[in-house]
Design a protein around this motif. Structure first.
Motif, PDB file in Angstrom:
ATOM      1  N   ASP A 150       0.885  -1.096  -0.109  1.00 13.28           N
ATOM      2  CA  ASP A 150       0.006   0.138  -0.021  1.00 13.28           C
ATOM      3  C   ASP A 150       0.926   1.126  -0.063  1.00 13.28           C
ATOM      4  OD1 ASP A 150      -2.307  -1.417   0.017  1.00 13.28           O
ATOM      5  OD2 ASP A 150      -2.463  -1.262   2.057  1.00 13.28           O
ATOM      6  N   ALA A 151       2.020   1.358   0.711  1.00  9.70           N
ATOM      7  CA  ALA A 151       2.917   2.367   0.788  1.00  9.70           C
ATOM      8  C   ALA A 151       3.372   2.586  -0.532  1.00  9.70           C
ATOM      9  CB  ALA A 151       4.018   2.116   1.653  1.00  9.70           C
ATOM     10  N   VAL A 152       3.745   1.397  -1.310  1.00  7.50           N
ATOM     11  CA  VAL A 152       4.292   1.558  -2.853  1.00  7.50           C
ATOM     12  C   VAL A 152       3.141   2.250  -3.614  1.00  7.50           C
ATOM     13  CG1 VAL A 152       5.069   0.369  -4.695  1.00  7.50           C
ATOM     14  CG2 VAL A 152       5.778  -0.215  -2.666  1.00  7.50           C
ATOM     15  N   THR A 153       2.052   1.820  -3.557  1.00  3.63           N
ATOM     16  CA  THR A 153       0.756   2.367  -4.209  1.00  3.63           C
ATOM     17  C   THR A 153       0.713   3.866  -3.887  1.00  3.63           C
ATOM     18  OG1 THR A 153      -0.209   0.308  -4.142  1.00  3.63           O
ATOM     19  CG2 THR A 153      -1.703   2.331  -4.791  1.00  3.63           C
ATOM     20  N   ALA A 154       0.962   4.346  -2.732  1.00  4.40           N
ATOM     21  CA  ALA A 154       0.750   5.788  -2.146  1.00  4.40           C
ATOM     22  C   ALA A 154       1.836   6.523  -2.866  1.00  4.40           C
ATOM     23  CB  ALA A 154       0.790   6.048  -0.715  1.00  4.40           C
ATOM     24  N   VAL A 155       2.903   6.060  -3.034  1.00  2.00           N
ATOM     25  CA  VAL A 155       4.008   6.833  -3.839  1.00  2.00           C
ATOM     26  C   VAL A 155       3.836   7.027  -5.268  1.00  2.00           C
ATOM     27  CG1 VAL A 155       6.406   6.511  -4.643  1.00  2.00           C
ATOM     28  CG2 VAL A 155       5.985   5.963  -2.180  1.00  2.00           C
ATOM     29  N   ARG A 156       3.316   5.869  -5.904  1.00  2.00           N
ATOM     30  CA  ARG A 156       2.982   5.821  -7.214  1.00  2.00           C
ATOM     31  C   ARG A 156       1.845   7.063  -7.309  1.00  2.00           C
ATOM     32  NH1 ARG A 156       0.423   2.421  -9.680  1.00  2.00           N
ATOM     33  NH2 ARG A 156       1.422   2.505 -11.586  1.00  2.00           N
ATOM     34  N   ALA A 157       0.875   7.109  -6.535  1.00  2.00           N
ATOM     35  CA  ALA A 157       0.018   8.300  -6.666  1.00  2.00           C
ATOM     36  C   ALA A 157       0.710   9.601  -6.433  1.00  2.00           C
ATOM     37  CB  ALA A 157      -0.984   7.904  -5.397  1.00  2.00           C
ATOM     38  N   ALA A 158       1.495   9.730  -5.515  1.00  2.00           N
ATOM     39  CA  ALA A 158       2.307  11.026  -5.287  1.00  2.00           C
ATOM     40  C   ALA A 158       2.847  11.349  -6.679  1.00  2.00           C
ATOM     41  CB  ALA A 158       3.251  10.983  -4.246  1.00  2.00           C
ATOM     42  N   ILE A 159       3.764  10.344  -7.339  1.00  2.00           N
ATOM     43  CA  ILE A 159       4.215  10.618  -8.489  1.00  2.00           C
ATOM     44  C   ILE A 159       3.414  11.031  -9.653  1.00  2.00           C
ATOM     45  CG2 ILE A 159       5.611   9.418 -10.458  1.00  2.00           C
ATOM     46  CD1 ILE A 159       6.763   7.552  -8.181  1.00  2.00           C
ATOM     47  N   ALA A 160       2.060  10.476  -9.623  1.00  2.00           N
ATOM     48  CA  ALA A 160       1.124  10.705 -10.649  1.00  2.00           C
ATOM     49  C   ALA A 160       0.774  12.358 -10.384  1.00  2.00           C
ATOM     50  CB  ALA A 160      -0.231   9.809 -10.422  1.00  2.00           C
ATOM     51  N   ARG A 161       0.926  12.800  -9.131  1.00  2.00           N
ATOM     52  CA  ARG A 161       0.420  14.012  -8.866  1.00  2.00           C
ATOM     53  C   ARG A 161       1.437  15.065  -9.062  1.00  2.00           C
ATOM     54  NH1 ARG A 161      -1.606  11.625  -3.988  1.00  2.00           N
ATOM     55  NH2 ARG A 161       0.380  12.669  -3.119  1.00  2.00           N
ATOM     56  N   GLY A 162       2.799  14.500  -9.553  1.00  2.00           N
ATOM     57  CA  GLY A 162       3.936  15.544  -9.640  1.00  2.00           C
ATOM     58  C   GLY A 162       4.496  16.063  -8.248  1.00  2.00           C
ATOM     59  N   ASP A 163       4.200  15.099  -7.153  1.00  2.00           N
ATOM     60  CA  ASP A 163       4.951  15.496  -5.999  1.00  2.00           C
ATOM     61  C   ASP A 163       6.296  15.131  -6.060  1.00  2.00           C
ATOM     62  OD1 ASP A 163       2.268  16.713  -5.203  1.00  2.00           O
ATOM     63  OD2 ASP A 163       1.779  14.783  -3.949  1.00  2.00           O
ATOM     64  N   VAL A 164       6.596  13.962  -6.609  1.00  2.00           N
ATOM     65  CA  VAL A 164       8.154  13.456  -6.459  1.00  2.00           C
ATOM     66  C   VAL A 164       8.032  12.750  -7.597  1.00  2.00           C
ATOM     67  CG1 VAL A 164       8.322  13.085  -3.861  1.00  2.00           C
ATOM     68  CG2 VAL A 164       6.840  11.242  -5.227  1.00  2.00           C
ATOM     69  N   TYR A 165       9.405  12.325  -7.893  1.00  2.00           N
ATOM     70  CA  TYR A 165       9.796  11.607  -9.165  1.00  2.00           C
ATOM     71  C   TYR A 165      10.129   9.972  -8.636  1.00  2.00           C
ATOM     72  CZ  TYR A 165      10.367  16.033 -11.330  1.00  2.00           C
ATOM     73  OH  TYR A 165      10.247  17.234 -11.952  1.00  2.00           O
ATOM     74  N   GLN A 166      10.584   9.871  -7.627  1.00  2.00           N
ATOM     75  CA  GLN A 166      11.045   8.649  -6.911  1.00  2.00           C
ATOM     76  C   GLN A 166      11.097   8.517  -5.597  1.00  2.00           C
ATOM     77  OE1 GLN A 166      14.963   5.461  -6.979  1.00  2.00           O
ATOM     78  NE2 GLN A 166      14.544   7.119  -8.953  1.00  2.00           N
ATOM     79  N   VAL A 167      10.921   7.568  -4.730  1.00  2.00           N
ATOM     80  CA  VAL A 167      10.742   7.562  -3.358  1.00  2.00           C
ATOM     81  C   VAL A 167      11.192   5.979  -3.025  1.00  2.00           C
ATOM     82  CG1 VAL A 167       9.317   7.792  -0.963  1.00  2.00           C
ATOM     83  CG2 VAL A 167       8.862   9.361  -2.930  1.00  2.00           C
ATOM     84  N   ASN A 168      12.356   6.245  -1.961  1.00  2.00           N
ATOM     85  CA  ASN A 168      12.864   4.814  -1.503  1.00  2.00           C
ATOM     86  C   ASN A 168      11.965   4.566  -0.563  1.00  2.00           C
ATOM     87  OD1 ASN A 168      15.218   3.161  -2.059  1.00  2.00           O
ATOM     88  ND2 ASN A 168      15.046   3.363   0.291  1.00  2.00           N
ATOM     89  N   VAL A 169      11.463   3.288  -0.339  1.00  2.00           N
ATOM     90  CA  VAL A 169      10.537   3.080   0.758  1.00  2.00           C
ATOM     91  C   VAL A 169      11.221   1.665   1.629  1.00  2.00           C
ATOM     92  CG1 VAL A 169       8.276   1.742   1.369  1.00  2.00           C
ATOM     93  CG2 VAL A 169       8.387   3.427  -0.305  1.00  2.00           C
ATOM     94  N   VAL A 170      11.261   1.860   2.875  1.00  2.00           N
ATOM     95  CA  VAL A 170      11.968   1.072   3.551  1.00  2.00           C
ATOM     96  C   VAL A 170      11.174   0.348   4.746  1.00  2.00           C
ATOM     97  CG1 VAL A 170      14.005   0.676   5.096  1.00  2.00           C
ATOM     98  CG2 VAL A 170      14.217   2.134   3.148  1.00  2.00           C
ATOM     99  N   GLY A 171      11.248  -1.040   5.010  1.00  2.00           N
ATOM    100  CA  GLY A 171      10.549  -1.702   6.071  1.00  2.00           C
ATOM    101  C   GLY A 171      11.578  -2.212   7.029  1.00  2.00           C
ATOM    102  N   HIS A 172      11.223  -2.594   8.102  1.00  2.00           N
ATOM    103  CA  HIS A 172      12.090  -2.758   9.312  1.00  2.00           C
ATOM    104  C   HIS A 172      11.365  -4.295   9.955  1.00  2.00           C
ATOM    105  CE1 HIS A 172      12.130  -2.962  13.831  1.00  2.00           C
ATOM    106  NE2 HIS A 172      13.558  -2.530  13.736  1.00  2.00           N
ATOM    107  N   ALA A 173      12.534  -5.030  10.715  1.00  2.00           N
ATOM    108  CA  ALA A 173      12.073  -6.190  11.518  1.00  2.00           C
ATOM    109  C   ALA A 173      12.702  -6.298  12.656  1.00  2.00           C
ATOM    110  CB  ALA A 173      12.178  -7.541  10.559  1.00  2.00           C
ATOM    111  N   ALA A 174      12.502  -6.754  13.663  1.00  2.00           N
ATOM    112  CA  ALA A 174      13.182  -6.962  14.834  1.00  2.00           C
ATOM    113  C   ALA A 174      12.921  -8.575  15.413  1.00  2.00           C
ATOM    114  CB  ALA A 174      12.932  -6.110  16.053  1.00  2.00           C
ATOM    115  N   ALA A 175      13.973  -9.113  16.067  1.00  2.00           N
ATOM    116  CA  ALA A 175      13.954 -10.253  16.596  1.00  2.00           C
ATOM    117  C   ALA A 175      14.875 -10.358  17.894  1.00  2.00           C
ATOM    118  CB  ALA A 175      14.601 -11.245  15.680  1.00  2.00           C
ATOM    119  N   ARG A 176      14.342 -10.830  18.768  1.00  2.00           N
ATOM    120  CA  ARG A 176      15.028 -11.043  20.057  1.00  2.00           C
ATOM    121  C   ARG A 176      16.167 -11.969  20.368  1.00  2.00           C
ATOM    122  NH1 ARG A 176      12.498  -8.176  24.188  1.00  2.00           N
ATOM    123  NH2 ARG A 176      10.778  -7.439  23.945  1.00  2.00           N
ATOM    124  N   TYR A 177      17.205 -11.920  21.144  1.00  2.00           N
ATOM    125  CA  TYR A 177      18.178 -12.749  20.768  1.00  2.00           C
ATOM    126  C   TYR A 177      18.723 -13.013  22.387  1.00  2.00           C
ATOM    127  CZ  TYR A 177      21.606  -8.906  21.744  1.00  2.00           C
ATOM    128  OH  TYR A 177      22.032  -7.856  22.358  1.00  2.00           O
TER     129      TYR A 177
END
Length: 402
Positions: A150-177
């Motif tokens: 959905d975040a990727v889709t939101a970036v594509r919508a922002a590109i369609a509006r002319g707000d940006v040309y490209q956005v790097n989208v990053v996810g995170h994960a954590a694990a106990r050790y």
């Protein structure tokens, strides 16, 4: 300043300094001399504070165009870590969500001198919990694959509006050790293509890096960056697909243009050039496209101005950079922590900082990983989710073995 002396004296210096970019001939005889850690609550500009701290401890980096020579005695150089959040602070960009690993500073500067003989092995740091051995729990994602898509889709919508040309989208994960995370973090540097393999430790935290990407290097009077954009499986078919992909090439060239603009701000007029464009190189089981952009260092360029020009790296933000950072702050549910920043070495006549992709952070009881990719109008949401998972997979597999 939060800390201006050696931190965690019971654990430092390490028996072998493993900071990316540290002089290989000196790694066995380096000892920590001084340390500074910065967090946003401390106030001030982290770029300026880093430059001032280094100058106060024998490393004057206020004119990177001035010739300098590494000395075999005295101060050798310093590890420099800059988080993505600190980089955003340097340029007045949107700060983004809170970090999932608040034990880590957003900036760390560790000055090293030469020790006459290798120091004794230290006791485990506070981030290492006692236990029978290494145990790593299940990874918990900060967003679901659907939310990522959905975040990727939101970036594509922002590109369609002319707000940006490209956005790097990053996810995170954590694990106990349980156990000592340092051996696993150190092993990251052995992954194929880890140009910036290495570690940095503090009081209650540690960072392990396996990055292939140069954020900024200064050598022989030139400033260099090597942006990476474009990924495929490391097969013969994957290489052909990457070279033939109009989408990947457009995404890549866009970031090369952004990096040319960034370097032009700190270069001699007319000296920016693209030395190599869209070279395909391997990291673990992935092909990635890399270019080399360089320029002549302008007279009087200091470390602080160089950091403000290049942080956060364009390949992990997007274009235009400030607009992309605003979209990132709105979309990503947690901060980027130790990822998408800078880690490396600064010293007399030597500056080499890797961009902290393929990077892991450890706090007192959890490991943290991040992965993502650049989004353009042609991006497929499900394919972007799969690409991020492919980038994280070798890191997770190695950590599981301890």
């Amino acid at each position: 300043m939060r800390k201006n002396g050696p931190t965690g004296v019971e654990t430092l210096p390490q028996p072998l300094i493993d900071v990316p970019g540290a002089p290989p001939s000196c790694r066995g005889v380096l000892a920590e001399r001084a340390r500074y850690e910065w967090r946003p609550a401390d106030g001030g500009d982290p770029a300026t504070l880093a430059e001032q701290f280094l100058a106060a401890h024998g490393l004057d980096l206020t004119d990177l165009a001035r010739p300098a020579t590494h000395q075999p005695t005295g101060v050798c150089g310093a590890a420099l870590y800059v988080s993505a959040a600190a980089g955003a602070r340097m340029i007045g960009a949107a700060p983004g969500a809170a970090t999932p690993a608040p034990a880590l500073p957003e900036l760390a500067v560790v000055v090293y001198g030469h020790h006459p003989s290798p120091p004794a092995p230290p006791a485990p740091p506070r981030a290492a919990r006692p236990g029978p051995g290494w145990w790593l729990g299940d990874w918990r994602e900060s967003w679901t694959p659907r939310q990522h898509a959905d975040a990727v889709t939101a970036v594509r919508a922002a590109i369609a509006r002319g707000d940006v040309y490209q956005v790097n989208v990053v996810g995170h994960a954590a694990a106990r050790y349980l156990g000592d995370p340092r051996p696993a973090l150190s092993r990251l540097g052995a992954l194929p293509g880890a140009r910036y393999g290495g570690t940095l430790h503090g009081d209650g935290w540690a960072i392990g890096c396996a990055s292939p990407e140069t954020l900024v290097e200064v050598t022989d009077g030139r400033v260099i960056t090597r942006p990476i954009k474009g990924t495929r499986p490391a097969t013969a078919a994957g290489r052909r697909e990457l070279l033939a992909s109009a989408k990947e090439r457009a995404e890549h060239v866009m970031i090369v243009d952004l990096e040319r603009n960034d370097l032009a701000r700190v270069a001699r007029t007319g000296s920016v050039r693209v030395d190599e464009l869209f070279a395909v190189r391997r990291w673990c089981d992935l092909w990635q496209a890399e270019s080399t952009v360089s320029a002549a260092v302008a007279d009087g360029l200091g470390l602080a101005d160089l950091l403000r020009a290049t942080c956060p790296g364009g390949s992990v933000t997007g274009a235009p950079k400030l607009a992309a950072l605003a979209r990132i702050a709105a979309l990503e549910p947690v901060g980027r922590g130790a990822s998408m920043g800078a880690l490396g070495w600064v010293g007399p006549g030597r500056l080499d900082l890797g961009l902290t992709i393929r990077t892991v952070a450890a706090d007192a009881d959890r490991l943290h990983v991040w992965a993502g990719g650049g989004i353009t109008w042609d991006s497929d949401p499900d394919a972007e989710v799969a690409e991020a998972a492919a980038k994280a997979a070798p890191i997770r597999a190695l950590l599981a073995t301890g």
